[in-house]
Design a protein around this motif. Sequence first.
Motif: not given
Length: 135
Positions: A23, A37-39, A75-76, A1, A3, A17
Motif C-alpha cells: 500500500e 481504504s484500509s489495505y 472502500n474496502l 493505517g 495515508s 502502516g
Amino acid sequence: GFSCAIDEDLHIACWGGDNAHGELDPPSGTFTSLAASSYHACAVGTNGAITCWGHPSYRHKAPTGSSRFPRVSTNLENTCGVTTDHRIECAGNESVLSTPVPDLNFQDVSIARGLCGLTDRGVVCWAGLIRPLQE
C-alpha cells in the motif's frame, strides 16, 4: 493505517502502516485524484484512467473500459469513479453494486458505508448501509 497524497508535481507519496500489502508503493506517473481504504488505494491518472495498488484482493477492483474519470472513491470492497460525462461506474463487491446507480448528473462520488453521489440537486445515496435520502 496508511495515508497518501498527491504532491505539487502530481506524483503520489504514501506513508505510515507496515507496507505488508504494498500500500506504500504507489504507481509512477502523474495523478489528479486519490482515495485510500484500509489495505489499498486508487488514483486517477492525468490520462483519466483509475489505477489501484495495495492488497492483491482489493487493488484489481477498479472500473475499467474506455471511460475517463476525474474523481475516484474507494472502500474496502468497492471502487467508484465519476466519468467525464457525469455517470458513476463501479467495480468490486457485486452484492453491494447490484443496486442500479440512479441516472443523474453526478459531480462527485463517495463510498464508505454506502454509495452516494453529489448532483446539482444535492447528495443522493442508493446502496449499502446508508438509506436513500428523502426529499
